[in-house]
Design an enzyme around this catalytic site. Structure first.
Site, PDB file in Angstrom:
ATOM      1  N   ASP A 173     -14.283  -9.639   3.227  1.00 54.63           N
ATOM      2  CA  ASP A 173     -12.840  -9.711   2.751  1.00 54.63           C
ATOM      3  C   ASP A 173     -12.612 -11.033   2.025  1.00 54.63           C
ATOM      4  OD1 ASP A 173     -13.236 -10.828   5.248  1.00 54.63           O
ATOM      5  OD2 ASP A 173     -11.745  -9.873   6.098  1.00 54.63           O
ATOM      6  N   HIS A 202      -6.777 -17.936  13.108  1.00 60.00           N
ATOM      7  CA  HIS A 202      -5.479 -18.116  12.407  1.00 60.00           C
ATOM      8  C   HIS A 202      -4.690 -19.342  13.088  1.00 60.00           C
ATOM      9  CE1 HIS A 202      -4.520 -13.583  11.320  1.00 60.00           C
ATOM     10  NE2 HIS A 202      -5.692 -13.790  11.244  1.00 60.00           N
ATOM     11  N   GLU A 256      -5.572  -9.439   4.966  1.00 62.30           N
ATOM     12  CA  GLU A 256      -4.616 -10.151   6.114  1.00 62.30           C
ATOM     13  C   GLU A 256      -3.181  -9.570   5.825  1.00 62.30           C
ATOM     14  OE1 GLU A 256      -5.021 -11.843   8.471  1.00 62.30           O
ATOM     15  OE2 GLU A 256      -7.119 -12.642   8.321  1.00 62.30           O
ATOM     16  N   HIS A 262     -12.654 -16.072   6.293  1.00 64.69           N
ATOM     17  CA  HIS A 262     -13.086 -15.118   5.124  1.00 64.69           C
ATOM     18  C   HIS A 262     -13.913 -16.268   4.067  1.00 64.69           C
ATOM     19  CE1 HIS A 262      -9.449 -12.072   5.673  1.00 64.69           C
ATOM     20  NE2 HIS A 262     -10.177 -12.441   6.691  1.00 64.69           N
ATOM     21  N   CYS A 312      -8.929 -17.645   8.835  1.00 65.34           N
ATOM     22  CA  CYS A 312      -9.530 -16.279   9.584  1.00 65.34           C
ATOM     23  C   CYS A 312     -10.921 -16.323   9.258  1.00 65.34           C
ATOM     24  CB  CYS A 312      -8.782 -15.002   9.419  1.00 65.34           C
ATOM     25  SG  CYS A 312      -9.321 -14.005  10.440  1.00 65.34           S
ATOM     26  N   HIS A 322     -17.249 -10.236  11.345  1.00 63.62           N
ATOM     27  CA  HIS A 322     -16.098 -11.076  11.394  1.00 63.62           C
ATOM     28  C   HIS A 322     -16.578 -12.178  12.405  1.00 63.62           C
ATOM     29  CE1 HIS A 322     -12.135 -12.484  11.746  1.00 63.62           C
ATOM     30  NE2 HIS A 322     -11.667 -11.805  11.186  1.00 63.62           N
TER      31      HIS A 322
END
Length: 374
Positions: free
Chosen positions: A67, A345, A126, A94, A92, A152
């Site tokens: 992402d 976040h 997101e 990315h 996050c 992730h």
């Protein structure tokens, strides 16, 4: 400096929101075009990219997805390479995801394997969601992978940790927006109004009964109202109010049940407070469900790999629209330990950059193993 750490820092400075990743796309393209192009094919889709690396004797296509979007958060890390975009941040991970993907892509451009590879640089994870529409594109249909994987970052795990499990990994998620409209008026004459602040308060309380009284205690669900707005000034009774929140469930069936109960409760609020209500579920993400066979195979690979530690994790109530890809393509997602004192976040998220090299090494070895199998 590791070149992919530099790339991470460059990307960290230019976070962009979903379907606005123009600088990010340009940066990715510039780097990919700098690589040898004999086996590389690139197709743009909105602000995302499909990048195919042709194999030497292909019998299948292995997909790798990253992402690329950021979040509407004002960064507070104090890093010298902090975000240059006001109220936007890669909070996050990315930026990590993209630099790792480029590291893996570079390796296989320079060291081709038998099978084809498809790298998917996906926008809008997101929100409002890029995975599902990317699946419907002609480019995806033409280059559809036979299996797919993604990672992730996980701030809670130390660097060198790979955490994964078979089956359900991330929850079904849905945004929730409820707009209430009643009748405003002077604060001294409440009997002539329909107060939407009171209606909103009652609605929040009633929504919290859904999980405790309508969801099986052996199942799991979450309804969180994170924002309420209503009214204008202190001496006017509010004509309008808005609730914004999120729903998380561990099964699609529970998501349907929760939404059914929300709609029933909202109808009761409309009748009880003589108001109008509109429900909008916004972005909805399908659960991330890891293919058992492929995940088990990956776990065995990790257990035998050098300098990494396997952890069998629990399912989480986080959401990821990679779930839509796993719904149609066998594959899995795993957690990469990055050892940050602040979580996803968070405005002070500071993942350890040592994890980038760990991930590139692990993924290239795994894909090379899969992509050279007869």
């Amino acid at each position: 400096m590791n070149p992919f750490v530099k790339i991470r820092r460059d990307l960290h400075q230019i976070p962009e929101l979903g379907f606005q990743e123009y600088k990010t796309q340009a940066y990715l393209l510039a780097y990919i075009h700098s690589l040898p192009q004999e086996r590389v094919a690139i197709k743009k889709w909105k602000t995302g990219l499909f990048v195919k690396v042709s194999g030497l004797n292909s019998k299948k296509t292995i997909g790798y997805r990253t992402d690329i979007d950021g979040l509407p958060i004002t960064e507070e890390t104090g890093l010298p390479f902090s975000s240059q975009h006001s109220e936007q941040m890669h909070a996050c991970g990315h930026d990590f995801h993209m630099s790792i993907a480029l590291g893996v892509l570079t390796f296989f451009v320079e060291n081709p394997i038998d099978d084809d590879l498809l790298f998917i640089f996906q926008p809008a994870e997101e929100g409002p969601g890029g995975a599902e529409p990317m699946l419907r594109t002609e480019e995806m249909r033409e280059w559809m992978p036979d299996m797919i994987l993604a990672l992730h970052i996980a701030p809670e795990y130390p660097v060198g940790t790979i955490a994964v499990k078979e089956g359900l990994l991330f929850a079904n998620t849905s945004e929730l927006f409820i707009d209430l409209k009643g009748k405003g008026g002077h604060a001294a004459y409440p009997h002539q109004t329909n107060d939407m602040v009171i209606a909103a308060c009652q609605l929040v309380n009633q929504l919290q009964t859904i999980v405790s009284r309508n969801v099986n205690p052996l199942d799991s669900a979450v309804i969180t109202i994170g924002k309420i707005t209503g009214g204008t000034v202190q001496n006017i009774i509010a004509e309008k109010a808005r609730l914004e929140g999120t729903i998380r469930t561990l099964s699609p069936e529970s998501m349907k049940k929760v939404k059914h109960r929300i709609e029933a409760i909202v109808k009761g609020i409309e009748a009880g407070f003589e108001c109008e209500a509109v429900i909008d579920y916004g972005s909805m993400y399908h659960q991330v469900y890891n293919s058992e066979e492929l995940t088990r195979e990956f776990i065995n690979f990790i257990k035998e790999a050098d300098a990494v530690q396997f952890v069998e994790c629990k399912e989480a109530m986080t959401g990821e629209d990679f779930g839509y890809m796993l719904k149609e393509i066998p594959g899995f997602m795993f957690w990469l330990g990055v050892d940050s004192p602040y979580g996803l976040h968070h405005a002070k998220l500071t993942p350890s950059e040592e994890a980038i090299d760990v991930a590139v090494r692990v993924i290239t070895k795994y894909i090379a193993l899969k992509g050279n199998q007869s």
